[in-house]
Design a protein around this motif. Structure first.
Motif, PDB file in Angstrom:
ATOM      1  N   GLY A 220      17.568 -28.090  14.374  1.00  0.00           N
ATOM      2  CA  GLY A 220      16.639 -26.834  14.326  1.00  0.00           C
ATOM      3  C   GLY A 220      15.218 -27.083  14.267  1.00  0.00           C
ATOM      4  N   ALA A 221      14.753 -28.272  14.076  1.00  0.00           N
ATOM      5  CA  ALA A 221      13.534 -28.504  14.008  1.00  0.00           C
ATOM      6  C   ALA A 221      12.801 -29.351  15.269  1.00  0.00           C
ATOM      7  N   LEU A 222      11.599 -29.102  15.628  1.00  0.00           N
ATOM      8  CA  LEU A 222      10.916 -29.755  16.707  1.00  0.00           C
ATOM      9  C   LEU A 222      10.439 -31.308  16.149  1.00  0.00           C
ATOM     10  N   LEU A 223      10.900 -32.220  17.031  1.00  0.00           N
ATOM     11  CA  LEU A 223      10.361 -33.565  16.593  1.00  0.00           C
ATOM     12  C   LEU A 223       9.135 -33.966  17.646  1.00  0.00           C
ATOM     13  N   SER A 224       8.096 -34.077  16.753  1.00  0.00           N
ATOM     14  CA  SER A 224       6.739 -34.336  17.526  1.00  0.00           C
ATOM     15  C   SER A 224       6.521 -35.732  17.636  1.00  0.00           C
ATOM     16  N   GLY A 225       6.560 -36.354  16.340  1.00  0.00           N
ATOM     17  CA  GLY A 225       6.251 -37.864  16.275  1.00  0.00           C
ATOM     18  C   GLY A 225       4.549 -38.010  15.668  1.00  0.00           C
ATOM     19  N   PRO A 226       4.049 -39.231  15.291  1.00  0.00           N
ATOM     20  CA  PRO A 226       2.989 -39.402  14.834  1.00  0.00           C
ATOM     21  C   PRO A 226       1.741 -39.384  16.040  1.00  0.00           C
ATOM     22  N   ASN A 227       2.202 -39.307  17.334  1.00  0.00           N
ATOM     23  CA  ASN A 227       1.455 -39.457  18.437  1.00  0.00           C
ATOM     24  C   ASN A 227       1.561 -38.237  19.132  1.00  0.00           C
ATOM     25  N   ALA A 228       2.390 -37.137  18.831  1.00  0.00           N
ATOM     26  CA  ALA A 228       2.421 -36.062  19.378  1.00  0.00           C
ATOM     27  C   ALA A 228       2.977 -36.135  20.902  1.00  0.00           C
ATOM     28  N   ILE A 229       3.899 -37.001  21.098  1.00  0.00           N
ATOM     29  CA  ILE A 229       4.304 -37.227  22.550  1.00  0.00           C
ATOM     30  C   ILE A 229       5.907 -37.381  22.424  1.00  0.00           C
ATOM     31  N   ALA A 230       6.511 -37.159  21.452  1.00  0.00           N
ATOM     32  CA  ALA A 230       8.041 -37.022  21.519  1.00  0.00           C
ATOM     33  C   ALA A 230       8.590 -36.225  22.640  1.00  0.00           C
ATOM     34  N   GLY A 231       9.461 -36.998  23.532  1.00  0.00           N
ATOM     35  CA  GLY A 231       9.781 -36.018  24.457  1.00  0.00           C
ATOM     36  C   GLY A 231       9.370 -36.233  25.883  1.00  0.00           C
ATOM     37  N   GLU A 232       8.144 -36.750  25.968  1.00  0.00           N
ATOM     38  CA  GLU A 232       7.246 -36.913  27.126  1.00  0.00           C
ATOM     39  C   GLU A 232       7.845 -37.606  28.373  1.00  0.00           C
ATOM     40  N   TRP A 233       9.266 -37.059  28.643  1.00  0.00           N
ATOM     41  CA  TRP A 233      10.030 -37.927  29.370  1.00  0.00           C
ATOM     42  C   TRP A 233       9.480 -38.065  30.821  1.00  0.00           C
ATOM     43  N   GLY A 234       8.820 -37.029  31.163  1.00  0.00           N
ATOM     44  CA  GLY A 234       8.070 -37.051  32.739  1.00  0.00           C
ATOM     45  C   GLY A 234       7.127 -38.340  32.978  1.00  0.00           C
ATOM     46  N   HIS A 235       6.765 -39.168  31.981  1.00  0.00           N
ATOM     47  CA  HIS A 235       5.793 -40.035  32.039  1.00  0.00           C
ATOM     48  C   HIS A 235       6.104 -41.482  31.544  1.00  0.00           C
ATOM     49  N   ILE A 236       7.491 -41.860  31.783  1.00  0.00           N
ATOM     50  CA  ILE A 236       8.148 -42.881  31.639  1.00  0.00           C
ATOM     51  C   ILE A 236       8.711 -43.228  33.089  1.00  0.00           C
ATOM     52  N   PRO A 237       8.714 -44.531  33.337  1.00  0.00           N
ATOM     53  CA  PRO A 237       9.179 -44.996  34.870  1.00  0.00           C
ATOM     54  C   PRO A 237      10.604 -44.427  35.024  1.00  0.00           C
ATOM     55  N   LEU A 238      10.667 -44.113  36.367  1.00  0.00           N
ATOM     56  CA  LEU A 238      12.176 -43.940  36.708  1.00  0.00           C
ATOM     57  C   LEU A 238      13.067 -45.215  36.434  1.00  0.00           C
TER      58      LEU A 238
END
Length: 293
Positions: free
Chosen positions: A141-159
């Motif tokens: 129930g809680a957002l996971l953000s991470g120390p760099n505030a980029i958790a889940g930034e799936w669009g900017h990893i390689p295909l």
């Protein structure tokens, strides 16, 4: 009362939620196209909502990009006029109260995990497939953000597992080539199709080769998430989430790449549709506005 603001590239939407999570007010206006105009748009929306309801509320904002933990400034926003500005500090000063901000994909994931298509699941991965591509992670129930505030930034990893004609991949606005966003966004689907059609039109053509390639690429990209995160539910959002074939085609394909003998993860459409992002922004203050999410 919880006020949520969804700060989009073309429109900015505001809602107010009552204690039961029901939307009691909604406003939608064109987005400002520079930083000062963005601040003024948010200020005026909050004032309009509060004037109608006769009370003040907490304010949560879903935004493109994120606030850097190192500098307090906006980073990674495709609404580039926000980058490098102290959006959170400026809004708090302007509105005279604390303001919570999160990436728009995080807000989508939070909304669907709290009382939407992922309700009751322990780990939810929310995906935005639209003009851009992003993701958000909710655990218990809680957002996971991470120390760099980029958790889940799936669009900017390689295909992942690229095929020969997918290397090195299209150039992304982030400065790299071959990002998932450059293959799975709406503009990417239209570009790959090459017939001058928009993504919405291509989505109505189940035999289109470009749509079959899209299925294959999305299956690979989500298989990577399943192997890494092992979510209970993946919820698709954004305009391309309305392509009905995704919900059968992708689970039929992704087992080829998931590091498991079976895949129990569910792939589902959003329950709250295009209201999920703004609802999640309001829920940044959680069930108890004094205690947060």
């Amino acid at each position: 009362m919880r006020i949520g603001i969804d700060l989009g590239g073309t429109k900015t939407e505001a809602i107010a939620l009552d204690a039961a999570g029901r939307i009691i007010v909604r406003r939608r206006v064109p987005s400002g196209k520079d930083y000062a105009a963005t601040l003024a748009t948010i200020r005026d929306l909050v004032a309009s909502v509060e004037q109608e309801m006769g009370q003040t509320g907490t304010v949560g904002i879903g935004m493109p990009g994120a606030i850097s933990p190192a500098t307090g400034l906006v980073k990674n926003a495709n609404s580039t006029w926000l980058i490098g500005h102290p959006l959170g500090r400026d809004l708090a000063e302007m509105l005279g109260r604390p303001v919570r901000l999160a990436n728009d994909a995080d807000c989508f994931a939070l909304s669907e995990a709290r009382d939407g298509a992922g309700a009751g699941a322990r780990v939810v991965f929310g995906v935005i497939l639209g003009t851009g591509v992003g993701g958000g992670i909710v655990v218990d129930g809680a957002l996971l953000s991470g120390p760099n505030a980029i958790a889940g930034e799936w669009g900017h990893i390689p295909l992942p597992w690229p095929e020969g004609d997918e290397r090195p991949g299209p150039l992304c606005y982030c400065g790299r080539s071959g990002c998932i966003e450059t293959f799975l966004s709406g503009p990417a689907l239209a570009r790959d199709d090459g017939r001058g059609l928009d993504a919405a039109t291509i989505a109505t053509m189940p035999e289109a080769p470009s749509l079959r390639r899209y299925h294959h690429r999305l299956a690979r990209a989500l298989a990577q998430i399943v192997t890494l995160l092992d979510p209970d539910v993946i919820v698709l959002g954004g305009g391309l989430s309305q392509i009905g074939s995704l919900y059968s085609a992708i689970p039929a394909l992704w087992g080829q790449w998931v590091f498991s003998d079976s895949v129990a993860t569910r792939l589902v459409p959003p329950q709250h549709g295009d209201s999920s992002g703004v609802r999640g922004a309001a829920w940044l203050w959680g069930a108890d506005p004094d205690n947060g999410c």
